[in-house]
Design a protein around this motif. Structure first.
Motif, PDB file in Angstrom:
ATOM      1  N   PHE A  61       0.833  -1.193   0.000  1.00  0.00           N
ATOM      2  CA  PHE A  61       0.000   0.000   0.000  1.00  0.00           C
ATOM      3  C   PHE A  61       0.869   1.244   0.000  1.00  0.00           C
ATOM      4  N   ASN A  62       0.261   2.391  -0.240  1.00  0.00           N
ATOM      5  CA  ASN A  62       0.942   3.671  -0.204  1.00  0.00           C
ATOM      6  C   ASN A  62       1.430   3.938   1.221  1.00  0.00           C
ATOM      7  N   LEU A  63       2.702   4.264   1.369  1.00  0.00           N
ATOM      8  CA  LEU A  63       3.307   4.436   2.687  1.00  0.00           C
ATOM      9  C   LEU A  63       2.724   5.628   3.446  1.00  0.00           C
ATOM     10  N   THR A  64       2.449   6.725   2.750  1.00  0.00           N
ATOM     11  CA  THR A  64       1.881   7.897   3.425  1.00  0.00           C
ATOM     12  C   THR A  64       0.479   7.602   3.962  1.00  0.00           C
ATOM     13  N   SER A  65      -0.303   6.858   3.206  1.00  0.00           N
ATOM     14  CA  SER A  65      -1.636   6.469   3.688  1.00  0.00           C
ATOM     15  C   SER A  65      -1.527   5.595   4.927  1.00  0.00           C
ATOM     16  N   TRP A  66      -0.581   4.656   4.917  1.00  0.00           N
ATOM     17  CA  TRP A  66      -0.369   3.812   6.081  1.00  0.00           C
ATOM     18  C   TRP A  66       0.068   4.637   7.275  1.00  0.00           C
ATOM     19  N   GLY A  67       0.853   5.677   7.022  1.00  0.00           N
ATOM     20  CA  GLY A  67       1.267   6.564   8.108  1.00  0.00           C
ATOM     21  C   GLY A  67       0.083   7.216   8.782  1.00  0.00           C
ATOM     22  N   TRP A  68      -0.851   7.703   7.992  1.00  0.00           N
ATOM     23  CA  TRP A  68      -2.058   8.329   8.568  1.00  0.00           C
ATOM     24  C   TRP A  68      -2.920   7.313   9.297  1.00  0.00           C
ATOM     25  N   ILE A  69      -3.012   6.112   8.742  1.00  0.00           N
ATOM     26  CA  ILE A  69      -3.796   5.059   9.405  1.00  0.00           C
ATOM     27  C   ILE A  69      -3.188   4.751  10.772  1.00  0.00           C
ATOM     28  N   HIS A  70      -1.870   4.589  10.836  1.00  0.00           N
ATOM     29  CA  HIS A  70      -1.216   4.286  12.109  1.00  0.00           C
ATOM     30  C   HIS A  70      -1.307   5.453  13.083  1.00  0.00           C
ATOM     31  N   LEU A  71      -1.228   6.664  12.586  1.00  0.00           N
ATOM     32  CA  LEU A  71      -1.335   7.834  13.458  1.00  0.00           C
ATOM     33  C   LEU A  71      -2.713   7.908  14.111  1.00  0.00           C
ATOM     34  N   VAL A  72      -3.759   7.787  13.311  1.00  0.00           N
ATOM     35  CA  VAL A  72      -5.126   7.857  13.838  1.00  0.00           C
ATOM     36  C   VAL A  72      -5.404   6.666  14.762  1.00  0.00           C
ATOM     37  N   LEU A  73      -4.998   5.480  14.346  1.00  0.00           N
ATOM     38  CA  LEU A  73      -5.218   4.291  15.170  1.00  0.00           C
ATOM     39  C   LEU A  73      -4.440   4.387  16.482  1.00  0.00           C
ATOM     40  N   GLY A  74      -3.236   4.935  16.432  1.00  0.00           N
ATOM     41  CA  GLY A  74      -2.447   5.117  17.646  1.00  0.00           C
ATOM     42  C   GLY A  74      -3.118   6.053  18.633  1.00  0.00           C
ATOM     43  N   VAL A  75      -3.700   7.137  18.140  1.00  0.00           N
ATOM     44  CA  VAL A  75      -4.418   8.066  19.018  1.00  0.00           C
ATOM     45  C   VAL A  75      -5.612   7.368  19.653  1.00  0.00           C
ATOM     46  N   LEU A  76      -6.347   6.577  18.866  1.00  0.00           N
ATOM     47  CA  LEU A  76      -7.496   5.846  19.410  1.00  0.00           C
ATOM     48  C   LEU A  76      -7.070   4.830  20.466  1.00  0.00           C
ATOM     49  N   VAL A  77      -5.942   4.161  20.242  1.00  0.00           N
ATOM     50  CA  VAL A  77      -5.457   3.174  21.212  1.00  0.00           C
ATOM     51  C   VAL A  77      -5.047   3.864  22.512  1.00  0.00           C
ATOM     52  N   VAL A  78      -4.370   5.014  22.418  1.00  0.00           N
ATOM     53  CA  VAL A  78      -3.977   5.752  23.630  1.00  0.00           C
ATOM     54  C   VAL A  78      -5.214   6.198  24.405  1.00  0.00           C
ATOM     55  N   LEU A  79      -6.217   6.725  23.710  1.00  0.00           N
ATOM     56  CA  LEU A  79      -7.440   7.175  24.387  1.00  0.00           C
ATOM     57  C   LEU A  79      -8.179   6.008  25.034  1.00  0.00           C
ATOM     58  N   ALA A  80      -8.249   4.872  24.334  1.00  0.00           N
ATOM     59  CA  ALA A  80      -8.906   3.692  24.908  1.00  0.00           C
ATOM     60  C   ALA A  80      -8.122   3.163  26.110  1.00  0.00           C
ATOM     61  N   GLY A  81      -6.803   3.206  26.043  1.00  0.00           N
ATOM     62  CA  GLY A  81      -5.975   2.767  27.172  1.00  0.00           C
ATOM     63  C   GLY A  81      -6.186   3.652  28.390  1.00  0.00           C
ATOM     64  N   ALA A  82      -6.288   4.961  28.166  1.00  0.00           N
ATOM     65  CA  ALA A  82      -6.543   5.880  29.278  1.00  0.00           C
ATOM     66  C   ALA A  82      -7.936   5.650  29.868  1.00  0.00           C
ATOM     67  N   ALA A  83      -8.914   5.329  29.018  1.00  0.00           N
ATOM     68  CA  ALA A  83     -10.280   5.086  29.491  1.00  0.00           C
ATOM     69  C   ALA A  83     -10.350   3.817  30.350  1.00  0.00           C
ATOM     70  N   LEU A  84      -9.450   2.876  30.133  1.00  0.00           N
ATOM     71  CA  LEU A  84      -9.454   1.646  30.930  1.00  0.00           C
ATOM     72  C   LEU A  84      -9.232   1.919  32.415  1.00  0.00           C
ATOM     73  N   PHE A  85      -8.529   2.986  32.734  1.00  0.00           N
ATOM     74  CA  PHE A  85      -8.252   3.288  34.141  1.00  0.00           C
ATOM     75  C   PHE A  85      -9.494   3.730  34.900  1.00  0.00           C
ATOM     76  N   ARG A  86     -10.568   4.019  34.190  1.00  0.00           N
ATOM     77  CA  ARG A  86     -11.838   4.333  34.849  1.00  0.00           C
ATOM     78  C   ARG A  86     -12.604   3.071  35.211  1.00  0.00           C
ATOM     79  N   GLY A  87     -12.240   1.935  34.627  1.00  0.00           N
ATOM     80  CA  GLY A  87     -12.837   0.661  34.997  1.00  0.00           C
ATOM     81  C   GLY A  87     -14.162   0.348  34.327  1.00  0.00           C
ATOM     82  N   ALA A  88     -14.544   1.085  33.317  1.00  0.00           N
ATOM     83  CA  ALA A  88     -15.834   0.870  32.663  1.00  0.00           C
ATOM     84  C   ALA A  88     -15.778  -0.329  31.713  1.00  0.00           C
ATOM     85  N   LEU A  89     -16.891  -1.039  31.622  1.00  0.00           N
ATOM     86  CA  LEU A  89     -16.985  -2.191  30.735  1.00  0.00           C
ATOM     87  C   LEU A  89     -16.831  -1.767  29.279  1.00  0.00           C
TER      88      LEU A  89
END
Length: 138
Positions: A61-89
């Motif tokens: 695939f196009n490397l720049t597109s993959w870069g954006w995919i990883h950037l957005v997915l990384g932000v979502l993973v960080v936010l979901a990881g932070a939300a885990l500390f609240r203990g919600a299902l």
């Protein structure tokens, strides 16, 4: 008051109580993995010349597109990881989902940075395992 009364847990996982054990481990690992994916995305967006790709890889695939995919997915993973500390299902469910998506994205990232991708696949596998074992074993 007896000694056993001192060990009573106040609040439940859905009431916003801080978590410990495997859920805390999963949250820390998700934040770490998400930050690594953000750096991965920035590297792919900023410097296309640093990556060498094999010619006959099935997922090319196009490397720049993959870069954006990883950037957005990384932000979502960080936010979901932070939300885990609240203990919600819902945070566990979102955490499993985004860790699975991250695992797939890193599998497809193998021709660009194989060692980095394998490490992040392992991190995502540990996160999914830690979130699936349930709150009763925390």
């Amino acid at each position: 008051m007896t000694a056993t009364g001192m060990h009573h847990r106040h609040g439940s996982a859905s009431s916003g109580a801080w978590v410990s054990g495997w859920t805390g481990f999963a949250g820390v690992m998700m934040i770490f993995g998400g930050l690594m994916a953000i750096f991965q995305g920035i590297a792919a967006i900023a410097e296309d010349d640093v990556f060498v790709v094999t010619r006959n890889y099935a997922y090319n695939f196009n490397l720049t597109s993959w870069g954006w995919i990883h950037l957005v997915l990384g932000v979502l993973v960080v936010l979901a990881g932070a939300a885990l500390f609240r203990g919600a299902l819902w945070a566990r469910i979102i955490g499993i989902t985004v860790a699975g998506l991250s695992m797939i994205a890193n599998f497809m990232w193998l021709p660009y940075q194989p060692v980095w991708a394998i490490v992040l696949i392992a991190v995502d596998a540990f996160v999914i395992w830690a979130l699936c074992i349930g709150t009763g074993r925390d």
